[in-house]
Design a protein around this motif. Structure first.
Motif, short mmCIF file in Angstrom:
data_model
loop_
_atom_site.label_atom_id
_atom_site.label_comp_id
_atom_site.label_asym_id
_atom_site.label_seq_id
_atom_site.Cartn_x
_atom_site.Cartn_y
_atom_site.Cartn_z
N ASP A 1 15.62 -2.16 6.68
CA ASP A 1 14.65 -0.83 7.01
C ASP A 1 14.51 -0.13 5.61
OD1 ASP A 1 14.28 -1.77 9.31
OD2 ASP A 1 15.84 -0.42 10.26
N GLY A 2 15.61 -0.18 4.60
CA GLY A 2 15.63 0.77 3.32
C GLY A 2 15.14 -0.02 2.38
N ASP A 3 14.60 -1.28 2.45
CA ASP A 3 13.65 -1.92 1.51
C ASP A 3 12.56 -1.91 1.45
OD1 ASP A 3 12.97 -3.67 -0.49
OD2 ASP A 3 14.01 -5.55 0.40
N TRP A 4 11.95 -0.79 0.73
CA TRP A 4 10.42 -0.66 0.82
C TRP A 4 9.68 -1.66 0.26
CZ3 TRP A 4 10.23 5.49 -0.36
CH2 TRP A 4 10.96 6.18 0.72
N SER A 5 10.17 -2.32 -0.66
CA SER A 5 9.50 -3.50 -1.24
C SER A 5 8.76 -4.55 -0.47
CB SER A 5 10.45 -4.34 -2.39
OG SER A 5 11.30 -5.01 -1.56
N ASP A 6 9.16 -4.62 0.62
CA ASP A 6 8.45 -5.57 1.64
C ASP A 6 7.13 -4.93 2.25
OD1 ASP A 6 9.65 -3.62 3.18
OD2 ASP A 6 10.48 -4.80 4.77
N ALA A 7 7.03 -3.77 1.73
CA ALA A 7 5.72 -3.32 2.22
C ALA A 7 4.60 -3.32 1.02
CB ALA A 7 5.74 -1.70 2.47
N ALA A 8 5.04 -3.80 -0.28
CA ALA A 8 4.28 -3.92 -1.38
C ALA A 8 2.99 -4.66 -1.11
CB ALA A 8 4.98 -4.37 -2.66
N GLU A 9 3.18 -5.98 -0.35
CA GLU A 9 1.83 -6.90 -0.50
C GLU A 9 1.09 -6.18 0.33
OE1 GLU A 9 0.68 -11.30 1.18
OE2 GLU A 9 2.94 -10.52 1.36
N SER A 10 1.47 -5.53 1.54
CA SER A 10 0.36 -4.97 2.58
C SER A 10 -0.22 -3.67 2.18
CB SER A 10 1.29 -4.52 3.79
OG SER A 10 0.27 -3.77 5.02
N LEU A 11 0.22 -3.02 1.21
CA LEU A 11 -0.13 -1.78 0.61
C LEU A 11 -0.98 -2.16 -0.90
CD1 LEU A 11 2.68 0.66 0.43
CD2 LEU A 11 0.78 0.77 1.87
N ALA A 12 -0.80 -3.28 -1.39
CA ALA A 12 -1.56 -3.88 -2.48
C ALA A 12 -2.78 -4.44 -1.78
CB ALA A 12 -0.83 -4.85 -3.06
N ALA A 13 -2.87 -4.92 -0.68
CA ALA A 13 -3.91 -5.61 -0.31
C ALA A 13 -5.08 -4.33 0.04
CB ALA A 13 -3.63 -6.27 1.09
N LEU A 14 -4.52 -3.17 0.27
CA LEU A 14 -5.51 -2.01 0.55
C LEU A 14 -5.92 -1.41 -0.63
CD1 LEU A 14 -3.56 -0.47 3.67
CD2 LEU A 14 -5.69 -2.17 3.68
N GLY A 15 -5.41 -1.82 -1.90
CA GLY A 15 -5.76 -1.15 -3.02
C GLY A 15 -6.88 -1.61 -3.88
N HIS A 16 -7.68 -2.16 -3.21
CA HIS A 16 -8.96 -2.51 -3.89
C HIS A 16 -10.16 -1.99 -3.07
CE1 HIS A 16 -12.15 -5.15 -5.65
NE2 HIS A 16 -11.26 -5.29 -6.44
N PRO A 17 -11.31 -1.22 -3.78
CA PRO A 17 -12.27 -0.93 -3.16
C PRO A 17 -13.18 -1.94 -2.22
CG PRO A 17 -12.32 -0.30 -5.39
CD PRO A 17 -11.25 -1.01 -5.14
N VAL A 18 -13.45 -3.08 -2.71
CA VAL A 18 -14.02 -4.00 -2.09
C VAL A 18 -13.49 -4.55 -0.71
CG1 VAL A 18 -14.74 -6.65 -1.81
CG2 VAL A 18 -15.04 -4.90 -3.91
N ARG A 19 -11.94 -4.45 -0.67
CA ARG A 19 -11.24 -4.90 0.53
C ARG A 19 -11.32 -3.67 1.49
NH1 ARG A 19 -6.25 -6.37 -3.20
NH2 ARG A 19 -7.26 -8.25 -4.15
N LEU A 20 -11.18 -2.53 1.10
CA LEU A 20 -11.56 -1.49 1.96
C LEU A 20 -12.78 -1.46 2.71
CD1 LEU A 20 -9.69 1.24 0.16
CD2 LEU A 20 -8.72 0.09 2.08
N ARG A 21 -13.66 -1.87 1.61
CA ARG A 21 -15.19 -2.02 2.28
C ARG A 21 -15.13 -3.18 3.32
NH1 ARG A 21 -20.73 -2.36 0.19
NH2 ARG A 21 -21.99 -2.56 2.04
N LEU A 22 -14.64 -4.03 2.92
CA LEU A 22 -14.73 -5.27 4.00
C LEU A 22 -14.02 -4.95 5.57
CD1 LEU A 22 -13.64 -8.27 1.59
CD2 LEU A 22 -16.03 -8.02 2.87
N LEU A 23 -12.91 -4.11 5.19
CA LEU A 23 -11.99 -3.79 6.44
C LEU A 23 -13.15 -2.82 7.47
CD1 LEU A 23 -8.71 -3.31 5.02
CD2 LEU A 23 -9.23 -5.01 6.96
N ARG A 24 -13.94 -1.99 6.42
CA ARG A 24 -14.85 -0.95 7.15
C ARG A 24 -15.99 -1.56 7.80
NH1 ARG A 24 -19.17 2.36 5.50
NH2 ARG A 24 -19.20 1.21 3.55
N GLU A 25 -16.33 -2.73 7.35
CA GLU A 25 -17.54 -3.29 7.70
C GLU A 25 -17.25 -4.12 8.92
OE1 GLU A 25 -20.62 -2.86 6.81
OE2 GLU A 25 -20.39 -1.77 4.87
N ILE A 26 -16.12 -4.71 8.97
CA ILE A 26 -15.60 -5.56 9.92
C ILE A 26 -15.05 -4.73 11.18
CG2 ILE A 26 -13.53 -7.02 10.91
CD1 ILE A 26 -13.42 -8.02 7.66
N LEU A 27 -14.66 -3.48 10.75
CA LEU A 27 -14.53 -2.63 11.86
C LEU A 27 -15.65 -2.12 12.64
CD1 LEU A 27 -11.33 -0.56 10.87
CD2 LEU A 27 -11.20 -2.15 12.71
#
Length: 173
Positions: free
Chosen positions: A86-112
């Motif tokens: 639980d104290g190893d925050w590195s396992d969240a890196a991939e999930s957070l990195a996936a949100l770190g691109h404007p096109v990906r955020l736009r795709l999520l918004r469009e899909i929702l």
């Protein structure tokens, strides 16, 4: 020419109405100083003897498509700072990195918002080539922000809708 002027006038009126709706004082708002969720969570922490505190996020959301999602998640603070999984925050890196691109955020918004097929998404302006869009969709799928329901059809898993909106809300200044 007259038709173009009429369409432009209608678009301007629509934009003004939408702006007025966003700024309307009649629109329901959460009270700024109302900590009912926090106070309830603190009471639960006290009952559990969790003197180090914890975090809680929750939401109830109706998407533009009409779908309704409710979600809450709480975690004790101590394990988040301790050695161990639980104290190893590195396992969240991939999930957070996936949100770190404007096109990906736009795709999520469009899909929702209801555009769920790859064909609908590739028709949108400003998202890049078809190959680039598929690359972003794979990144979001690999990180768990999307899943495919059938060939070429994407959805945000129900358990990720509120966490996504929480992450976006937390990221805003």
């Amino acid at each position: 020419m007259e038709l173009e002027a009429r369409v432009a006038a209608l678009e301007a009126r629509l934009a003004a109405l939408e702006a007025a709706e966003r700024e309307s004082p009649d629109r329901p708002r959460l009270a700024e100083g109302d900590f009912w969720a926090l106070n309830g969570f603190k009471a639960q922490l006290a009952d559990a003897g969790a003197g180090d505190g914890g975090v809680l996020f929750t939401g109830a959301v109706r998407l533009p498509t009409g779908e309704w999602y409710e979600w809450q998640h709480g975690a004790l603070a101590a394990p988040l700072f301790a050695d161990g999984p639980d104290g190893d925050w590195s396992d969240a890196a991939e999930s957070l990195a996936a949100l770190g691109h404007p096109v990906r955020l736009r795709l999520l918004r469009e899909i929702l918002g209801g555009r769920r097929t790859a064909a609908e998404l590739t028709e949108l302006e400003g998202l890049g080539t078809t190959g680039q869009i598929y690359h972003h969709l794979r990144q979001l799928t690999g990180a768990g922000w999307l899943h495919t329901t059938s060939r070429g059809r994407y959805e945000v898993p129900g358990t990720r809708v509120v966490p996504l909106l929480v992450a976006l809300t937390a990221a805003r200044p």
